[in-house]
Design a protein around this motif. Sequence first.
Motif, PDB file in Angstrom:
ATOM      1  N   SER A 141      50.983  39.675  43.664  1.00 39.53           N
ATOM      2  CA  SER A 141      49.832  39.470  42.780  1.00 39.53           C
ATOM      3  C   SER A 141      49.716  38.010  42.315  1.00 39.53           C
ATOM      4  O   SER A 141      48.615  37.514  42.106  1.00 39.53           O
ATOM      5  CB  SER A 141      49.971  40.404  41.567  1.00 39.53           C
TER       6      SER A 141
ATOM      7  N   THR B 141      49.896  42.236  50.152  1.00 35.10           N
ATOM      8  CA  THR B 141      49.144  42.396  48.912  1.00 35.10           C
ATOM      9  C   THR B 141      48.276  43.631  49.064  1.00 35.10           C
ATOM     10  O   THR B 141      48.375  44.345  50.069  1.00 35.10           O
ATOM     11  CB  THR B 141      48.361  41.133  48.530  1.00 35.10           C
TER      12      THR B 141
ATOM     13  N   TYR C 218      44.023  43.500  44.354  1.00 41.15           N
ATOM     14  CA  TYR C 218      44.250  42.101  43.959  1.00 41.15           C
ATOM     15  C   TYR C 218      43.252  41.160  44.639  1.00 41.15           C
ATOM     16  O   TYR C 218      43.031  40.043  44.170  1.00 41.15           O
ATOM     17  CB  TYR C 218      45.675  41.663  44.324  1.00 41.15           C
ATOM     18  N   LEU C 219      42.697  41.609  45.765  1.00 36.34           N
ATOM     19  CA  LEU C 219      41.753  40.783  46.522  1.00 36.34           C
ATOM     20  C   LEU C 219      40.304  41.075  46.161  1.00 36.34           C
ATOM     21  O   LEU C 219      39.386  40.404  46.640  1.00 36.34           O
ATOM     22  CB  LEU C 219      41.963  41.014  48.022  1.00 36.34           C
TER      23      LEU C 219
ATOM     24  N   ALA D 264      38.951  41.066  39.420  1.00 31.16           N
ATOM     25  CA  ALA D 264      39.445  39.909  38.669  1.00 31.16           C
ATOM     26  C   ALA D 264      39.511  40.286  37.201  1.00 31.16           C
ATOM     27  O   ALA D 264      38.667  41.047  36.696  1.00 31.16           O
ATOM     28  CB  ALA D 264      38.521  38.715  38.874  1.00 31.16           C
TER      29      ALA D 264
ATOM     30  N   VAL E  45      46.310  42.901  38.069  1.00 34.46           N
ATOM     31  CA  VAL E  45      45.204  42.135  38.654  1.00 34.46           C
ATOM     32  C   VAL E  45      45.010  40.923  37.741  1.00 34.46           C
ATOM     33  O   VAL E  45      44.853  41.066  36.531  1.00 34.46           O
ATOM     34  CB  VAL E  45      43.919  42.995  38.680  1.00 34.46           C
TER      35      VAL E  45
ATOM     36  N   ARG F  85      40.245  35.202  38.505  1.00 33.45           N
ATOM     37  CA  ARG F  85      39.523  34.887  39.762  1.00 33.45           C
ATOM     38  C   ARG F  85      40.199  33.768  40.544  1.00 33.45           C
ATOM     39  O   ARG F  85      40.285  33.824  41.764  1.00 33.45           O
ATOM     40  CB  ARG F  85      38.089  34.468  39.467  1.00 33.45           C
TER      41      ARG F  85
ATOM     42  N   ARG G  87      42.976  35.129  42.402  1.00 36.73           N
ATOM     43  CA  ARG G  87      42.506  35.926  43.543  1.00 36.73           C
ATOM     44  C   ARG G  87      42.224  35.032  44.751  1.00 36.73           C
ATOM     45  O   ARG G  87      42.564  35.374  45.882  1.00 36.73           O
ATOM     46  CB  ARG G  87      41.237  36.689  43.130  1.00 36.73           C
TER      47      ARG G  87
ATOM     48  N   TRP H 296      43.676  34.993  48.617  1.00 39.30           N
ATOM     49  CA  TRP H 296      42.839  34.973  49.825  1.00 39.30           C
ATOM     50  C   TRP H 296      43.247  33.849  50.775  1.00 39.30           C
ATOM     51  O   TRP H 296      43.205  33.999  51.987  1.00 39.30           O
ATOM     52  CB  TRP H 296      41.344  34.880  49.464  1.00 39.30           C
TER      53      TRP H 296
END
Length: 448
Positions: A241, A263, A267-268, A271, A288, A291, A294, A298
């Motif tokens: 995370s 992950t 979590y993706l 936000a 979580v 942003r 996040r 990615w």
Amino acid sequence: MIDLVFRSRRVVTPLITGPASVHVAEGKIETVREWNDVPAGVELVDAGDSVVMPGNVDAHVHVNEPGRTEWEGYETATRAAAAGGVTTIVDMPLNSIPPTTTLAGFEEKLAASTGKCTVNVAFWGGVVPGNPAELAPLVERGVRGFKCFLIHSGVDEFPHVTEANLREAMPEIARLGSVLLVHAEVPGPIDAAAAKIAGGDPREYDTFLRSRPPESENEAIEMMISLCRETGCCVHIVHLSSGDACAAIRSAKAEGLPITAETCPHYLTFAAEDIADGATHYKCCPPVRDRANREKLWRGVADGMIDMVVSDHSPCTPALKFRETGDFMAAWGGISALQFGLPVMWTNLRARGSGIADLTRLMSAQPAKLAGLDKHKGKLAAGYDADIVVWDPDKRFTVVPELILHRHKLTPYSGMELFGKIASTFVGGRQVFADGEFVGQKSGKLLT
Ligand SMILES: [Zn+2]
């Protein structure tokens, strides 16, 4: 003798996504050929332009049976999996009673799951203080590796390990050629945060978020990297995370250490800024985060630092989510999402310009490899099992209660519109799910 052929304009093989036909004999893929190369008289699944790809392998599912079957069970979990295009799940060793930390406990789990599974089920064992002598018999009986916690697991019958415990267990896991999955949060920063949030409103997401700071994950991951280096034991970081930990994992991999990371879709997708007060169905541990975090995750997905995406489906009874009071601090930490991993990830990936080959790598091939199932699962290629999902990447649907097949319907994906509708699911060449209905027999095997 070929007895079943799949064909489509979008077949996902390790080499291409394009027109092809997949030839199956007795539940196994015999060969992948040209689109129009279909023998006469053989049963044909003509999927048109829909995607034909290996079923997802979800390597992180808490089924909770026996012992907490009121939270989730094999019957319901494997039906939800089939409806979501998942053809193999790997069950976590905790939240069931007994946990899978002894051979006797594993035998109870095998007995509890026999005859109930629509899709294939494999099993993780657990490392707890004092059980190193159980690890070899568990591997012998068929667990795919071991999970441990570095902090209270949420249930008392699965105690967490210390660094000293790991120095005993990890050389043994390395000797067995197995893998250690780690819930990477250490208590120090979390204990320190407890004083700072005292008096905070437990209905506010921010109060909970501050109670599980990223430092707890970052420190845990640093410790696991050095133990990995010291013992040579393969280490897998579950449900990453903290985006700040990506750099450490990246450099550990560059150093050649046997370390992998997963992950989860939540979590993706979500936000912290968007989570409403009292919305405890978003609570999971680690949490979580914001942003910016996040986006760091990615980047880890994009450059391969994050090897795979799995659900961490960890349901409980609705009462334990305390929706009436909205008390984040009291609620069970776990998100229910097994059925929606594929469409959620596809919706994300297509918006970010990624393709179906990435989806297959992240959700089929790599999780199969982690669980040591990669000789038979996770790819459409000769010699692999015909565990296949047919789905339409352009079709949209909304997550409404009638669709949800988990034992309990509470999920943060409720009401979301997603791309990627599952048309049918095949397990070992047998259709188990088609057009929203369960068909045929329960075809799941226990993979031991
Ligand atoms: Zn979990």
